[in-house]
Design a protein around this motif. Structure first.
Motif, mmCIF file in Angstrom:
data_model
loop_
_atom_site.group_PDB
_atom_site.id
_atom_site.type_symbol
_atom_site.label_atom_id
_atom_site.label_comp_id
_atom_site.label_asym_id
_atom_site.label_seq_id
_atom_site.Cartn_x
_atom_site.Cartn_y
_atom_site.Cartn_z
ATOM 1 N N UNK A 252 5.711 13.338 -9.729
ATOM 2 C CA UNK A 252 7.123 13.747 -9.747
ATOM 3 C C UNK A 252 7.892 13.062 -8.617
ATOM 4 N N UNK A 253 7.281 13.027 -7.438
ATOM 5 C CA UNK A 253 7.929 12.419 -6.271
ATOM 6 C C UNK A 253 8.173 10.932 -6.517
ATOM 7 N N UNK A 254 7.178 10.242 -7.066
ATOM 8 C CA UNK A 254 7.340 8.813 -7.347
ATOM 9 C C UNK A 254 8.438 8.593 -8.381
ATOM 10 N N UNK A 255 8.400 9.343 -9.477
ATOM 11 C CA UNK A 255 9.410 9.181 -10.520
ATOM 12 C C UNK A 255 10.813 9.406 -9.960
ATOM 13 N N UNK A 256 10.978 10.445 -9.184
ATOM 14 C CA UNK A 256 12.283 10.758 -8.606
ATOM 15 C C UNK A 256 12.736 9.647 -7.661
ATOM 16 N N UNK A 257 11.831 9.181 -6.811
ATOM 17 C CA UNK A 257 12.172 8.111 -5.870
ATOM 18 C C UNK A 257 12.591 6.848 -6.619
ATOM 19 N N UNK B 142 -0.705 3.645 -9.818
ATOM 20 C CA UNK B 142 -2.136 3.890 -9.617
ATOM 21 C C UNK B 142 -2.319 4.878 -8.471
ATOM 22 N N UNK B 143 -3.482 5.470 -8.398
ATOM 23 C CA UNK B 143 -3.825 6.365 -7.287
ATOM 24 C C UNK B 143 -4.427 5.527 -6.172
ATOM 25 N N UNK B 144 -4.184 5.936 -4.952
ATOM 26 C CA UNK B 144 -4.739 5.253 -3.796
ATOM 27 C C UNK B 144 -4.995 6.239 -2.687
ATOM 28 N N UNK B 145 -5.176 5.699 -1.485
ATOM 29 C CA UNK B 145 -5.405 6.534 -0.312
ATOM 30 C C UNK B 145 -4.773 5.872 0.900
ATOM 31 N N UNK C 53 0.110 7.931 -4.570
ATOM 32 C CA UNK C 53 0.433 7.293 -5.834
ATOM 33 C C UNK C 53 1.181 6.021 -5.438
ATOM 34 N N UNK C 54 0.816 4.909 -6.096
ATOM 35 C CA UNK C 54 1.327 3.597 -5.704
ATOM 36 C C UNK C 54 1.996 2.933 -6.903
ATOM 37 N N UNK C 55 3.176 2.409 -6.677
ATOM 38 C CA UNK C 55 3.894 1.647 -7.709
ATOM 39 C C UNK C 55 4.329 0.319 -7.111
ATOM 40 N N UNK C 56 4.379 -0.682 -7.942
ATOM 41 C CA UNK C 56 4.871 -1.999 -7.517
ATOM 42 C C UNK C 56 6.111 -2.308 -8.339
ATOM 43 N N UNK D 173 5.780 -2.722 -2.666
ATOM 44 C CA UNK D 173 4.638 -1.854 -2.952
ATOM 45 C C UNK D 173 5.000 -0.503 -2.354
ATOM 46 N N UNK D 174 5.122 0.503 -3.215
ATOM 47 C CA UNK D 174 5.607 1.823 -2.795
ATOM 48 C C UNK D 174 4.451 2.822 -2.846
ATOM 49 N N UNK D 175 4.171 3.460 -1.706
ATOM 50 C CA UNK D 175 3.109 4.461 -1.593
ATOM 51 C C UNK D 175 3.761 5.800 -1.289
ATOM 52 N N UNK D 176 3.394 6.835 -2.025
ATOM 53 C CA UNK D 176 3.911 8.176 -1.747
ATOM 54 C C UNK D 176 2.724 9.106 -1.536
ATOM 55 N N UNK D 177 2.806 9.887 -0.467
ATOM 56 C CA UNK D 177 1.755 10.865 -0.169
ATOM 57 C C UNK D 177 2.402 12.174 0.226
ATOM 58 N N UNK D 178 1.635 13.245 0.097
ATOM 59 C CA UNK D 178 2.092 14.551 0.555
ATOM 60 C C UNK D 178 1.235 14.961 1.745
ATOM 61 N N UNK D 179 1.879 15.119 2.906
ATOM 62 C CA UNK D 179 1.172 15.487 4.133
ATOM 63 C C UNK D 179 0.772 16.959 4.100
#
Length: 186
Positions: free
Chosen positions: A93-98, A117-120, A127-130, A145-151
């Motif tokens: 959801x966070x990636x789609x919204x961003x 794709x999923x990453x770390x 979640x990673x999108x290009x 290259x966009x990485x989103x994480x939840x702390x």
């Protein structure tokens, strides 16, 4: 006895030479991240010659020397997103919204490359999108290259690595080192 002393000195000289050679081989080119940035939310390292700026609360922008010389170059942006934290429930959801509010807006000329794709990153699932394109049609094509994480705090962090497509292969190893140096503190 003098012969043994000469052999020992020669051996010592060779050892010193090898040690000097090894230290030169592991120069800052292997790990060019000599500058440390620290905040309450995260820390990271970046190369000398690059500069950071805090354009707004909860956002850090790091630029390569080329950007500082007003040429095309690489950037890293880290954002602690209050907006995503209050609206998104999952990483997807966070990636789609961003993406919808940012690079994939109708007034911009960016396209998603492949599937997310999923990453770390710093032991957090990401979640990673290009995306590739530009802010306006006809301007220099870029790759992000966009990485989103939840702390652990519940805040979403967005880490964006960006460079001109023509420079991506050359600069992406440095961008990856910067990304991998990030330590989320919340």
């Amino acid at each position: 006895m003098i012969q043994n002393r000469k052999v020992a000195l020669i051996f010592f000289g060779v050892l010193c030479g090898v040690a000097l050679l090894l230290s030169a081989c592991s120069s800052s080119d292997d790990n060019p991240l000599s500058i440390q940035f620290e905040s309450n939310a995260f820390t990271l390292r970046y190369p000398a010659g690059w500069q950071h700026q805090i354009p707004q609360t909860n956002m850090l922008f790091i630029a390569s020397p080329e950007i500082l010389a007003q040429q095309s170059g690489a950037t890293v942006t880290i954002q602690r997103s209050v907006a995503l934290t209050s609206t998104a429930e999952t990483l997807g959801d966070a990636l789609d919204s961003y993406l919808e509010r940012g690079p994939l807006r109708a007034d911009r000329d960016w396209k998603l490359v492949g599937e997310s794709v999923r990453g770390e990153l710093d032991s957090y699932e990401t979640v990673v999108a290009i995306v590739e394109g530009s802010e306006q049609a006809g301007t220099l094509p870029m790759r992000s290259e966009i990485h989103i994480l939840e702390a652990e705090s519940g805040f979403f962090f967005i880490v964006t690595l960006t460079a001109p497509i023509e420079q991506w292969e050359t600069i992406s190893p440095v961008l990856a080192q910067i990304r991998d140096s990030i330590d989320i503190l919340e």
